[in-house]
Design an enzyme around this catalytic site. Structure first.
Site, PDB file in Angstrom:
ATOM      1  NE  ARG A 149      -4.350  -1.535   1.647  1.00 50.69           N
ATOM      2  CZ  ARG A 149      -5.358  -1.778   2.458  1.00 50.69           C
ATOM      3  NH1 ARG A 149      -5.313  -1.375   3.702  1.00 50.69           N
ATOM      4  NH2 ARG A 149      -6.426  -2.393   2.010  1.00 50.69           N
ATOM      5  CE  LYS A 209     -20.084 -14.746   9.176  1.00 50.52           C
ATOM      6  NZ  LYS A 209     -20.232 -13.822  10.299  1.00 50.52           N
ATOM      7  N   GLY A 252      -8.793  -7.560   0.385  1.00 48.05           N
ATOM      8  CA  GLY A 252      -7.557  -7.667   1.149  1.00 48.05           C
ATOM      9  C   GLY A 252      -7.045  -9.095   1.261  1.00 48.05           C
ATOM     10  N   GLY A 281     -13.374  -3.573   0.692  1.00 49.41           N
ATOM     11  CA  GLY A 281     -14.744  -3.049   0.787  1.00 49.41           C
ATOM     12  C   GLY A 281     -15.062  -2.101  -0.352  1.00 49.41           C
TER      13      GLY A 281
HETATM   14  P1  AMP Z   1     -13.861 -12.573   3.322  1.00 51.77           P
HETATM   15  O1  AMP Z   1     -13.264 -11.572   4.263  1.00 51.77           O
HETATM   16  O2  AMP Z   1     -15.348 -12.664   3.385  1.00 51.77           O
HETATM   17  O3  AMP Z   1     -13.321 -12.459   1.911  1.00 51.77           O
HETATM   18  O4  AMP Z   1     -13.392 -13.980   3.851  1.00 51.77           O
HETATM   19  C1  AMP Z   1     -12.067 -14.388   3.948  1.00 51.77           C
HETATM   20  C2  AMP Z   1     -11.994 -15.479   4.974  1.00 51.77           C
HETATM   21  O5  AMP Z   1     -12.828 -16.549   4.587  1.00 51.77           O
HETATM   22  C3  AMP Z   1     -10.618 -16.073   5.132  1.00 51.77           C
HETATM   23  O6  AMP Z   1     -10.121 -15.696   6.382  1.00 51.77           O
HETATM   24  C4  AMP Z   1     -10.857 -17.577   5.065  1.00 51.77           C
HETATM   25  O7  AMP Z   1     -10.206 -18.289   6.091  1.00 51.77           O
HETATM   26  C5  AMP Z   1     -12.360 -17.698   5.237  1.00 51.77           C
HETATM   27  N1  AMP Z   1     -12.913 -18.918   4.635  1.00 51.77           N
HETATM   28  C6  AMP Z   1     -12.779 -19.337   3.371  1.00 51.77           C
HETATM   29  N2  AMP Z   1     -13.380 -20.518   3.194  1.00 51.77           N
HETATM   30  C7  AMP Z   1     -13.914 -20.884   4.381  1.00 51.77           C
HETATM   31  C8  AMP Z   1     -14.648 -22.022   4.834  1.00 51.77           C
HETATM   32  N3  AMP Z   1     -14.931 -23.024   4.012  1.00 51.77           N
HETATM   33  N4  AMP Z   1     -15.033 -22.040   6.121  1.00 51.77           N
HETATM   34  C9  AMP Z   1     -14.738 -21.010   6.937  1.00 51.77           C
HETATM   35  N5  AMP Z   1     -14.036 -19.914   6.580  1.00 51.77           N
HETATM   36  C10 AMP Z   1     -13.633 -19.845   5.309  1.00 51.77           C
END
Ligand code: AMP
Length: 398
Positions: free
Chosen positions: A37, A202, A355, A378
């Site tokens: 960054r 999520k 990120g 974001g």
């Molecule tokens: P996000 O910030 O929504 O892009 O999510 C990133 C996070 O999703 C990372 O820290 C991953 O460890 C988590 N992640 C990816 N796949 C899974 C899964 N199958 N179960 C739980 N966490 C997950």
């Protein structure tokens, strides 16, 4: 939408306030572990120095309480790294808009650079406080926003401050302009087939983006934790995998929308399932129809990787946001690594946003092979959602 860009305004010899995003990761000893960054901001800073400007840099860093100085969140390590990279002395301010800092800004000469302390030490920053915006604006003749990562936030140094400058005296820096241009192009005018790979934890965080992407893409590949809400919506038993039950109707809606529009939506067909959420847990590959009760899917399996690789093979544009599994643990990183390699090896325009995904691409060694890696998570999601970011709106030429 036409953005006022720094190259189109007269900055020569002026005092310029540049809002940067120096919110870099650090270890327990305040060592910067990834300075991307900071490096991304250098173009704009160098341009201003080459044009004999006096440069005032400002950024937030971490999540301080606000209202007081906290050594842990000081920008001093950033000043050091800037000095190393630019080979120019960086004058570190002791505050943000206190009298001493304001007079330091007043005294700043052409060719000199000063760095304000962490903007979030001022409580008003995240509240878009008008008095704070006015004081920040009073420091300079020109305002430049080069902080894509915070441009979706209406904060004092991002939105409020811009109101104090007319359109000939404010602009997007090179980084911000490039980020906006890439996302604008990819969302409005992609070369087809346009394939989006979406993952991460999520559905909730990416719901709006999913709704916005489906009508624009030719294929959408869903992995990561969010895939399980979709799989459950289709009636699969997903054990203890991450599921947002309340979003099952939304998942069904998204799948129905994709079907109606002829967009091919791919879900994993197998997963690496484990007995518990830790790297020591016993894990095995199972099809999504055979996840044992009580187990959780923590990565996409080898068959899903092959399926996704084949679906990606004819893409001309790929937009990737979110890892395919818990890539932070080696055992559950393989799916993300394979998909990263597949995207990197393609001849498509490849844009990586978020990120975690940017971090992942650095781990996989594919950084150089991607067309563009966005610095903002974001903010890039909000652009995909079709929103005009508050920090960008202030810089649009009517
Ligand atoms: P996000 O910030 O929504 O892009 O999510 C990133 C996070 O999703 C990372 O820290 C991953 O460890 C988590 N992640 C990816 N796949 C899974 C899964 N199958 N179960 C739980 N966490 C997950």
């Amino acid at each position: 939408m036409k953005l006022q860009e720094i190259k189109n305004i007269d900055v020569a010899g002026k005092k310029v306030f540049i809002r940067c995003d120096f919110n870099v990761p650090v270890d327990d000893f305040q060592n910067i572990t990834d300075d991307r960054r900071i490096r991304s901001a250098l173009n704009t800073i160098r341009y201003c120095i080459d044009n004999d400007c006096a440069v005032i840099l400002a950024s937030h860093f971490g999540r301080p309480k606000g209202g007081e100085f906290e050594e842990k969140y000081s920008l001093k390590p950033i000043a050091k790294r800037l000095h190393t990279l630019l080979k120019i002395d960086i004058k570190m301010a002791s505050g943000i808009v206190d009298d001493e800092t304001l007079s330091m800004a007043k005294e700043l000469k052409s060719g000199e650079i000063m760095l304000l302390e962490n903007l979030r030490f001022e409580k008003g920053e995240t509240k878009n406080d008008e008095a704070l915006s006015a004081k920040l604006a009073s420091m300079a003749e020109i305002y430049v926003n080069d902080a894509f990562g915070v441009s979706h936030r209406a904060h004092s140094s991002v939105e409020g401050i811009a109101k104090h400058f007319d359109i000939e005296h404010k602009a997007a820096g090179f980084l911000l302009a490039k980020e906006i241009e890439f996302f604008h192009h990819i969302v409005h005018n992609p070369q087809r087939p346009f394939v989006s790979v979406v993952g991460g934890s999520k559905v909730s965080g990416k719901l709006e983006a999913l709704y916005n992407l489906v009508p624009k893409v030719d294929k959408i590949l869903i992995g990561g934790g969010m895939a399980f809400t979709f799989l459950k919506a289709l009636g699969e038993e997903v054990g203890n995998s991450l599921v947002e039950d309340d979003l099952i109707p939304e998942a069904l809606k998204i799948m129905a929308q994709a079907k109606e529009l002829g967009v091919k939506l791919y879900l994993p067909v197998d997963v690496v399932a484990a007995e518990a959420f830790n790297s020591e847990a016993f894990a095995k590959v199972v099809t999504t129809k055979e996840i044992p009760t009580g187990w959780m899917g923590l990565d996409i399996g080898p068959a899903s990787c092959t399926l996704f690789e084949e679906a990606l093979a004819d893409a001309h544009t790929i937009l990737w946001n979110g890892p395919m599994g818990v890539y932070e643990m080696d055992k559950f990183a393989k799916g993300s690594f394979k998909i990263s390699h597949a995207i990197a090896a393609s001849y498509a325009t490849t844009v990586v946003g978020g990120g975690d995904t940017a971090d992942l691409v650095r781990m996989t060694g594919d950084e150089e092979s991607m067309t563009f890696i966005s610095t903002g998570g974001g903010a890039s999601l909000e652009l995909i959602e079709g929103k005009i970011l508050p920090g960008v709106k202030a810089l649009v030429i009517e």
